[in-house]
Design an enzyme around this catalytic site. Sequence first.
Site, PDB file in Angstrom:
ATOM      1  N   GLY A 119       7.186   9.210 -13.606  1.00  0.00           N
ATOM      2  CA  GLY A 119       5.785   9.116 -13.227  1.00  0.00           C
ATOM      3  C   GLY A 119       5.186  10.456 -12.845  1.00  0.00           C
ATOM      4  N   ASP A 142       5.016  11.758  -8.968  1.00  0.00           N
ATOM      5  CA  ASP A 142       5.868  12.802  -8.393  1.00  0.00           C
ATOM      6  C   ASP A 142       5.790  14.012  -9.321  1.00  0.00           C
ATOM      7  OD1 ASP A 142       7.519  11.236  -6.150  1.00  0.00           O
ATOM      8  OD2 ASP A 142       7.221   9.928  -7.868  1.00  0.00           O
ATOM      9  N   GLY A 200      14.596   1.841  -6.896  1.00  0.00           N
ATOM     10  CA  GLY A 200      14.446   0.414  -6.634  1.00  0.00           C
ATOM     11  C   GLY A 200      13.230   0.088  -5.786  1.00  0.00           C
ATOM     12  N   TYR A 201      13.207  -1.140  -5.267  1.00  0.00           N
ATOM     13  CA  TYR A 201      12.043  -1.713  -4.586  1.00  0.00           C
ATOM     14  C   TYR A 201      10.827  -1.542  -5.503  1.00  0.00           C
ATOM     15  CZ  TYR A 201       9.942  -3.931  -0.636  1.00  0.00           C
ATOM     16  OH  TYR A 201       9.340  -4.865   0.164  1.00  0.00           O
ATOM     17  N   HIS A 258       6.598   1.718 -11.139  1.00  0.00           N
ATOM     18  CA  HIS A 258       7.889   1.733 -11.833  1.00  0.00           C
ATOM     19  C   HIS A 258       7.811   0.926 -13.132  1.00  0.00           C
ATOM     20  CE1 HIS A 258       9.302   1.961  -7.476  1.00  0.00           C
ATOM     21  NE2 HIS A 258       9.816   3.061  -7.993  1.00  0.00           N
TER      22      HIS A 258
HETATM   23  P1  AMP Z   1      11.211   6.282  -7.112  1.00  0.00           P
HETATM   24  O1  AMP Z   1      11.791   4.916  -7.141  1.00  0.00           O
HETATM   25  O2  AMP Z   1      10.201   6.501  -6.021  1.00  0.00           O
HETATM   26  O3  AMP Z   1      12.250   7.368  -7.197  1.00  0.00           O
HETATM   27  O4  AMP Z   1      10.359   6.422  -8.453  1.00  0.00           O
HETATM   28  C1  AMP Z   1      10.954   6.236  -9.709  1.00  0.00           C
HETATM   29  C2  AMP Z   1       9.996   6.672 -10.762  1.00  0.00           C
HETATM   30  O5  AMP Z   1       8.790   5.901 -10.665  1.00  0.00           O
HETATM   31  C3  AMP Z   1       9.569   8.147 -10.645  1.00  0.00           C
HETATM   32  O6  AMP Z   1       9.531   8.715 -11.936  1.00  0.00           O
HETATM   33  C4  AMP Z   1       8.207   8.054 -10.027  1.00  0.00           C
HETATM   34  O7  AMP Z   1       7.368   9.160 -10.346  1.00  0.00           O
HETATM   35  C5  AMP Z   1       7.680   6.781 -10.673  1.00  0.00           C
HETATM   36  N1  AMP Z   1       6.568   6.224  -9.891  1.00  0.00           N
HETATM   37  C6  AMP Z   1       6.579   5.911  -8.573  1.00  0.00           C
HETATM   38  N2  AMP Z   1       5.361   5.497  -8.185  1.00  0.00           N
HETATM   39  C7  AMP Z   1       4.561   5.548  -9.275  1.00  0.00           C
HETATM   40  C8  AMP Z   1       3.183   5.246  -9.522  1.00  0.00           C
HETATM   41  N3  AMP Z   1       2.380   4.810  -8.557  1.00  0.00           N
HETATM   42  N4  AMP Z   1       2.712   5.408 -10.784  1.00  0.00           N
HETATM   43  C9  AMP Z   1       3.517   5.856 -11.772  1.00  0.00           C
HETATM   44  N5  AMP Z   1       4.822   6.166 -11.610  1.00  0.00           N
HETATM   45  C10 AMP Z   1       5.334   6.012 -10.377  1.00  0.00           C
END
Ligand code: AMP
Length: 277
Positions: free
Chosen positions: A144, A147, A28-29, A34
């Site tokens: 993404g 990560d 989220g956020y 995302h």
């Molecule tokens: P998170 O909410 O941080 O767990 O991220 C959820 C998904 O969004 C994961 O697959 C991350 O790798 C992807 N993600 C987060 N930031 C980015 C970004 N700047 N560019 C591309 N994908 C992202």
Amino acid sequence: MQILCSIPEMQAVNYPAGSKVGFVPTMGYLHEGHLSLVDAAVKSSDLVVVSIFVNPAQFAPSEDLDSYPRDFDRDLALLEKRKVDYVFFPTADEMYPPGYKTWVEVEGISHILCGNTRPEHFKGVSTVVLKLLNIVRPQSMYMGEKDFQQLTVLQRMTQDLNLGVDIIGCPIIREEDGLAKSSRNLYLKGKEREQATCLYKALTNSQKLVAAGELAAEKIIAAAEQLILDSLVKVDYIKIVDGRDLSEVQDIDEHSRMLIAAWVGKPRLIDNMSLKA
Ligand code: AMP
């Protein structure tokens, strides 16, 4: 768009026979990083499920679980605009009820790089993603490259456990000055925001060194480290690995990728880039 707040509700969804379900797991956020995954999923799927779950199992007790930014209403408004079919928003108590005892661990690659400073992190990630895949039942999952270690660990897990899910890695979305978008960028205070660009600068400088013919990983890492230290940012690690299995490399080739983690003040940021020779 349907919002499903319990596991039985999500499990009860009857996808039409033959429909291709794309899944985007998030905490989220939401930001444009995302949303780029959501767009990729919408483009290649018949139905799209996005999960929003701040997974306690991937945070150490000393980490930012309680302060992790959350804004469910804003997230829903962003997803509404993007043709998402289902938002899965389970509670931690339902995902990990009293008596919960089962964990998944991808050995080796979960304990290097980020796994050095966050030893339980990838166990928490692998477990929650396996649970989410079982509950959501997609054909494809969009993640993404931001990560990159997480992506590699989950690719290994889905292959090793014959989950039959395609993992689609999507490019990193950045701010105009190169900083990779992240929910945690919110924590950067005052001059830290400018200092944080040193990760991107170190990565692009490494790419330039490779393009100019430098192929010794050690020398490229030393230059990146100097650039980051000059910005008064504390390095956790700077490594060049083979992007297929995260093994460290000495000489750059087309699979080489630099991965960086560093503390910019309190927040710990990560970034990475291919260094194609
Ligand atoms: P998170 O909410 O941080 O767990 O991220 C959820 C998904 O969004 C994961 O697959 C991350 O790798 C992807 N993600 C987060 N930031 C980015 C970004 N700047 N560019 C591309 N994908 C992202």
